[in-house]
Design a protein around this motif. Structure first.
Motif, PDB file in Angstrom:
ATOM      1  N   SER A 267       0.995  -1.146   0.072  1.00  0.00           N
ATOM      2  CA  SER A 267      -0.092  -0.061   0.010  1.00  0.00           C
ATOM      3  C   SER A 267       0.689   1.261  -0.160  1.00  0.00           C
ATOM      4  CB  SER A 267      -0.875   0.034   1.211  1.00  0.00           C
ATOM      5  OG  SER A 267      -1.674  -1.020   1.174  1.00  0.00           O
ATOM      6  N   PRO A 268       1.047   1.805  -1.144  1.00  0.00           N
ATOM      7  CA  PRO A 268       1.793   3.225  -1.277  1.00  0.00           C
ATOM      8  C   PRO A 268       1.383   4.428  -0.568  1.00  0.00           C
ATOM      9  CG  PRO A 268       0.938   2.524  -3.159  1.00  0.00           C
ATOM     10  CD  PRO A 268       0.614   1.536  -2.516  1.00  0.00           C
ATOM     11  N   VAL A 269      -0.110   4.210  -0.310  1.00  0.00           N
ATOM     12  CA  VAL A 269      -0.713   5.200   0.514  1.00  0.00           C
ATOM     13  C   VAL A 269      -1.979   4.357   1.086  1.00  0.00           C
ATOM     14  CG1 VAL A 269      -0.302   7.191  -0.974  1.00  0.00           C
ATOM     15  CG2 VAL A 269      -2.207   5.710  -1.441  1.00  0.00           C
ATOM     16  N   LYS A 270      -2.516   4.829   2.051  1.00  0.00           N
ATOM     17  CA  LYS A 270      -3.373   4.011   2.914  1.00  0.00           C
ATOM     18  C   LYS A 270      -4.420   3.236   2.286  1.00  0.00           C
ATOM     19  CE  LYS A 270      -5.694   4.316   7.491  1.00  0.00           C
ATOM     20  NZ  LYS A 270      -5.979   5.190   8.705  1.00  0.00           N
ATOM     21  N   ARG A 271      -5.241   4.183   1.157  1.00  0.00           N
ATOM     22  CA  ARG A 271      -6.432   3.515   0.703  1.00  0.00           C
ATOM     23  C   ARG A 271      -6.235   2.722  -0.645  1.00  0.00           C
ATOM     24  NH1 ARG A 271     -11.134   7.882   1.542  1.00  0.00           N
ATOM     25  NH2 ARG A 271     -10.456   8.493   3.432  1.00  0.00           N
ATOM     26  N   LEU A 272      -5.077   2.385  -1.261  1.00  0.00           N
ATOM     27  CA  LEU A 272      -4.585   1.811  -2.479  1.00  0.00           C
ATOM     28  C   LEU A 272      -3.760   0.563  -2.035  1.00  0.00           C
ATOM     29  CD1 LEU A 272      -4.614   1.877  -5.234  1.00  0.00           C
ATOM     30  CD2 LEU A 272      -2.531   3.332  -5.595  1.00  0.00           C
ATOM     31  N   THR A 273      -4.170  -0.595  -2.658  1.00  0.00           N
ATOM     32  CA  THR A 273      -3.435  -1.672  -2.188  1.00  0.00           C
ATOM     33  C   THR A 273      -3.269  -2.666  -3.655  1.00  0.00           C
ATOM     34  OG1 THR A 273      -4.209  -2.034   0.020  1.00  0.00           O
ATOM     35  CG2 THR A 273      -3.438  -3.908  -1.160  1.00  0.00           C
ATOM     36  N   PHE A 274      -1.871  -3.083  -3.713  1.00  0.00           N
ATOM     37  CA  PHE A 274      -1.540  -4.004  -4.798  1.00  0.00           C
ATOM     38  C   PHE A 274      -1.228  -5.187  -4.196  1.00  0.00           C
ATOM     39  CE2 PHE A 274      -0.441   0.459  -6.502  1.00  0.00           C
ATOM     40  CZ  PHE A 274      -1.121   0.340  -7.739  1.00  0.00           C
ATOM     41  N   GLY A 275      -1.478  -6.503  -4.440  1.00  0.00           N
ATOM     42  CA  GLY A 275      -1.110  -7.639  -4.085  1.00  0.00           C
ATOM     43  C   GLY A 275      -1.199  -8.917  -4.810  1.00  0.00           C
ATOM     44  N   ALA A 276      -0.490  -9.857  -4.414  1.00  0.00           N
ATOM     45  CA  ALA A 276      -0.234 -11.274  -5.064  1.00  0.00           C
ATOM     46  C   ALA A 276      -0.238 -12.209  -3.954  1.00  0.00           C
ATOM     47  CB  ALA A 276       1.196 -11.295  -5.817  1.00  0.00           C
ATOM     48  N   GLU A 277      -1.337 -13.292  -4.373  1.00  0.00           N
ATOM     49  CA  GLU A 277      -1.555 -14.420  -3.463  1.00  0.00           C
ATOM     50  C   GLU A 277      -1.489 -15.529  -4.160  1.00  0.00           C
ATOM     51  OE1 GLU A 277      -4.639 -13.788  -0.144  1.00  0.00           O
ATOM     52  OE2 GLU A 277      -5.876 -15.169  -1.573  1.00  0.00           O
ATOM     53  N   PHE A 278      -0.962 -16.620  -3.324  1.00  0.00           N
ATOM     54  CA  PHE A 278      -0.908 -17.820  -3.735  1.00  0.00           C
ATOM     55  C   PHE A 278      -1.924 -18.826  -2.838  1.00  0.00           C
ATOM     56  CE2 PHE A 278       0.700 -22.381  -3.643  1.00  0.00           C
ATOM     57  CZ  PHE A 278       0.297 -22.734  -4.967  1.00  0.00           C
ATOM     58  N   LYS A 279      -2.558 -19.838  -3.448  1.00  0.00           N
ATOM     59  CA  LYS A 279      -3.581 -20.447  -2.648  1.00  0.00           C
ATOM     60  C   LYS A 279      -3.565 -22.083  -3.358  1.00  0.00           C
ATOM     61  CE  LYS A 279      -7.657 -19.306  -1.290  1.00  0.00           C
ATOM     62  NZ  LYS A 279      -7.653 -19.479   0.537  1.00  0.00           N
ATOM     63  N   HIS A 280      -3.404 -22.987  -2.263  1.00  0.00           N
ATOM     64  CA  HIS A 280      -3.411 -24.373  -2.548  1.00  0.00           C
ATOM     65  C   HIS A 280      -4.738 -24.692  -1.698  1.00  0.00           C
ATOM     66  CE1 HIS A 280      -2.376 -28.380  -3.553  1.00  0.00           C
ATOM     67  NE2 HIS A 280      -2.567 -28.868  -2.266  1.00  0.00           N
ATOM     68  N   ALA A 281      -5.586 -25.531  -2.547  1.00  0.00           N
ATOM     69  CA  ALA A 281      -6.782 -26.045  -1.965  1.00  0.00           C
ATOM     70  C   ALA A 281      -7.082 -27.503  -2.324  1.00  0.00           C
ATOM     71  CB  ALA A 281      -7.902 -25.185  -2.297  1.00  0.00           C
ATOM     72  N   GLU A 282      -7.682 -28.515  -1.475  1.00  0.00           N
ATOM     73  CA  GLU A 282      -7.895 -29.739  -1.634  1.00  0.00           C
ATOM     74  C   GLU A 282      -9.215 -30.061  -0.973  1.00  0.00           C
ATOM     75  OE1 GLU A 282      -4.823 -31.637   0.492  1.00  0.00           O
ATOM     76  OE2 GLU A 282      -3.322 -30.918  -0.402  1.00  0.00           O
ATOM     77  N   ARG A 283      -9.869 -31.151  -1.958  1.00  0.00           N
ATOM     78  CA  ARG A 283     -11.257 -31.358  -1.434  1.00  0.00           C
ATOM     79  C   ARG A 283     -11.362 -33.059  -1.499  1.00  0.00           C
ATOM     80  NH1 ARG A 283     -16.376 -31.155  -5.121  1.00  0.00           N
ATOM     81  NH2 ARG A 283     -18.021 -31.857  -3.791  1.00  0.00           N
ATOM     82  N   GLU A 284     -11.873 -33.509  -0.862  1.00  0.00           N
ATOM     83  CA  GLU A 284     -11.947 -35.056  -0.672  1.00  0.00           C
ATOM     84  C   GLU A 284     -13.277 -35.664  -0.387  1.00  0.00           C
ATOM     85  OE1 GLU A 284     -10.150 -39.141   1.348  1.00  0.00           O
ATOM     86  OE2 GLU A 284      -9.250 -36.998   2.015  1.00  0.00           O
TER      87      GLU A 284
END
Length: 389
Positions: A352-369
């Motif tokens: 967040s270069p300023v309080k209200r602006l956000t850039f992001g990257a996220e990795f998720k691994h999910a499993e279902r059985e």
């Protein structure tokens, strides 16, 4: 009638599905009523690799992680897809009026575009219908209208780029209710609805309960963070084609947040009988129809998330979430092959270069059985840009 424009924005934090900060800005004051608005614009771009083939492009699981939509089966059907949308963007409008008796009545309405009828298509217009998130009145400790269930602790949700984050591990419900809050306690009567497994593993959604869902909640706040305990009691029903079946459902959830300097640990653990739609975005149904009786499905779910502040502009959240259903294996001939468990891991980096602006990257691994052991998994890399106003 006196109209007074407010030139400076008075920012106040409001809770949202991501529990990242949104802002309510004072726009104007007319007489004794103050009007506010807020929300955010958010772009999500996702590359998703499904081990058992991607769900259809119209599936809600393509917009954000929904455990029940995660495909299962042979690894030979691995399929990667790319999606981009701005459907999570939202807008809210509120009022606050000082009454003659010295008390204040408040209202809020909020809309977004997720999980709504398509309305258009991705070929040309990308039109999506707005949907109602919140619409309520609050006065003197009472709340009337639609908002988060009193059984849910929204403040425990970690900051994630995915719309929910710990989807299978959290209580997550918005619905119409009457709630009363006094001190650390709150109690509510909420709209009832049952999801029942029918012959062959189908789902029936019934709306014929004779009683509202009841919740009770206790919140303890301290310098170190907070701790919340909630309880739910409700009636599961199925009144179709001459069958008149009902069963009692109950559950308990403990959640909270612990501060570690600038960092924090958030958690939730929920256990109950027939919780169904209240947990895991309805990854399991509330009960199984067995002849003229309902057999409630027990479940346990939870999550733990640690957020680390690298500095004033950079932060990360590391998250683990799980769900486990205790299916009655004697009824598999009726239920087919229901979900036995679901779990996911994720990590992100937010700037967040300023309080209200956000850039992001996220990795998720999910499993279902499934109960039979058939399973599937998802690897998703998500990039987001969000501006709160």
């Amino acid at each position: 009638m006196k109209f007074t424009p407010i030139k400076t924005l008075a920012a106040s934090a409001v809770l949202c599905a991501l529990t990242s900060t949104a802002y309510a800005a004072t726009a104007a004051k007319i007489g004794d009523t103050e009007f506010t608005y807020g929300g955010y614009i958010k772009l999500d771009a996702m590359w998703s690799d499904y081990s058992a083939g991607a769900p259809a492009g119209t599936s809600v699981g393509r917009d954000f992680y929904v455990p029940s939509t995660l495909t299962v089966g042979s690894d030979n059907n691995s399929d990667a897809v790319f999606d981009m949308h701005a459907r999570e963007s939202r807008f809210n409008f509120g009022t606050s009026t000082l009454l003659d008796n010295g008390k204040t009545v408040k209202t809020k309405i909020e809309l977004d575009f997720l999980a709504s009828a398509p309305g258009g298509n991705e070929r040309v217009s990308n039109s999506y219908s707005p949907r109602i998130r919140h619409a309520f009145i609050s006065y003197d400790g009472w709340l009337f209208g639609q908002t988060w269930s009193n059984f849910q602790n929204v403040g425990a949700l970690p900051e994630a780029l995915d719309f929910v984050g710990p989807a299978e591990g959290t209580v997550f419900v918005r619905q119409t209710q009457v709630k009363y809050t006094t001190g650390a306690w709150s109690f509510s009567l909420e709209n009832p609805e049952s999801t029942i497994t029918t012959a062959g593993g189908g789902m029936a959604v019934t709306d014929d309960a004779s009683l509202p869902d009841f919740t009770a909640r206790y919140t303890h706040n301290a310098d170190w963070g907070n701790f919340v305990v909630t309880a739910l009691a409700r009636q599961l029903t199925y009144k179709v084609a001459g069958v008149d079946a009902d069963e009692t459902s109950f559950g308990v959830s403990a959640s909270g947040m612990v501060k570690f300097g600038q960092d924090n640990l958030k958690f939730m653990l929920t256990q109950g009988k027939g919780l169904g739609r209240y947990v895991g975005l309805n990854v399991a149904h509330g009960a199984v129809l067995n002849g003229d009786d309902l057999d409630a499905i027990d479940s346990t779910s939870g999550f733990v998330a640690y957020q680390h502040k690298w500095n004033s502009q950079w932060r990360s959240t590391f998250l683990y979430s799980f769900f486990s259903a205790d299916n009655n294996t004697d009824l598999l001939a009726l239920t087919g092959d229901p979900t036995k468990s679901s779990q996911s891991y994720s990590a992100n980096i937010l700037y967040s270069p300023v309080k209200r602006l956000t850039f992001g990257a996220e990795f998720k691994h999910a499993e279902r059985e499934l109960e039979s052991g058939v399973d599937g998994d998802l690897d998703r890399l998500q990039f987001s840009v969000k501006y709160a106003f």
